[in-house]
Scaffold this motif. Structure first.
Motif: not given
Length: 140
Positions: A12, A15, A19, A26, A29, A45, A47-48, A52, A57, A59, A68
């Protein structure tokens, strides 16, 4: 999920670092992250979703694609916590006291990740009634 729990996982954190460069899909990423270690789109997804939930994060739908982007505002909570830790510099100066902040190596957050995972696993395996405290436990 708290910001601290979200930041505990090294994937994470990777990620989030990706970002920083701007909104990303995705699939992009996945290709960026798989340079270091292979990771599937469903894993990214998940982890996103955690990021979130922590508010780190956001979307955005752009036509048929979802992008994202980083929302750094929740990091202020982490910054305040670190500032509290660094206020102890008056008592014991850190090696980087001239910089005003303690350098936190990524490995320190890995230990936090291990502890969070252990706690989550323990909570899942413990029945709900066993987790609640009784009057006797509170007075002991």
């Amino acid at each position: 999920m708290s910001v601290f729990e979200a930041l505990a996982d090294p994937v994470r954190r990777s990620i989030l670092l990706t970002l920083v460069g701007g909104p990303t899909r995705v699939v992009d990423l996945c290709s960026n992250l798989s340079e270091a270690r292979p990771i599937s789109r469903p894993a990214v997804s998940r982890h996103l979703r955690v990021l979130t939930e922590a508010g780190l994060v956001i979307a955005e739908d752009r036509g048929r694609e979802r992008h994202y982007r980083l929302d750094a505002r929740p990091i202020d909570e982490v910054r305040r916590f670190i500032d509290e830790l660094t206020s102890a510099e008056e008592i014991q100066p850190a090696p980087s006291a001239s910089e005003g902040r303690l350098p936190i190596p990524e490995s320190a957050l890995d230990a936090l990740d291990t502890e969070v995972r252990r706690t989550v696993k323990q909570r899942r395996s413990t029945p709900r009634q066993a987790r609640s405290t009784t009057h006797d436990e509170e007075s002991a």
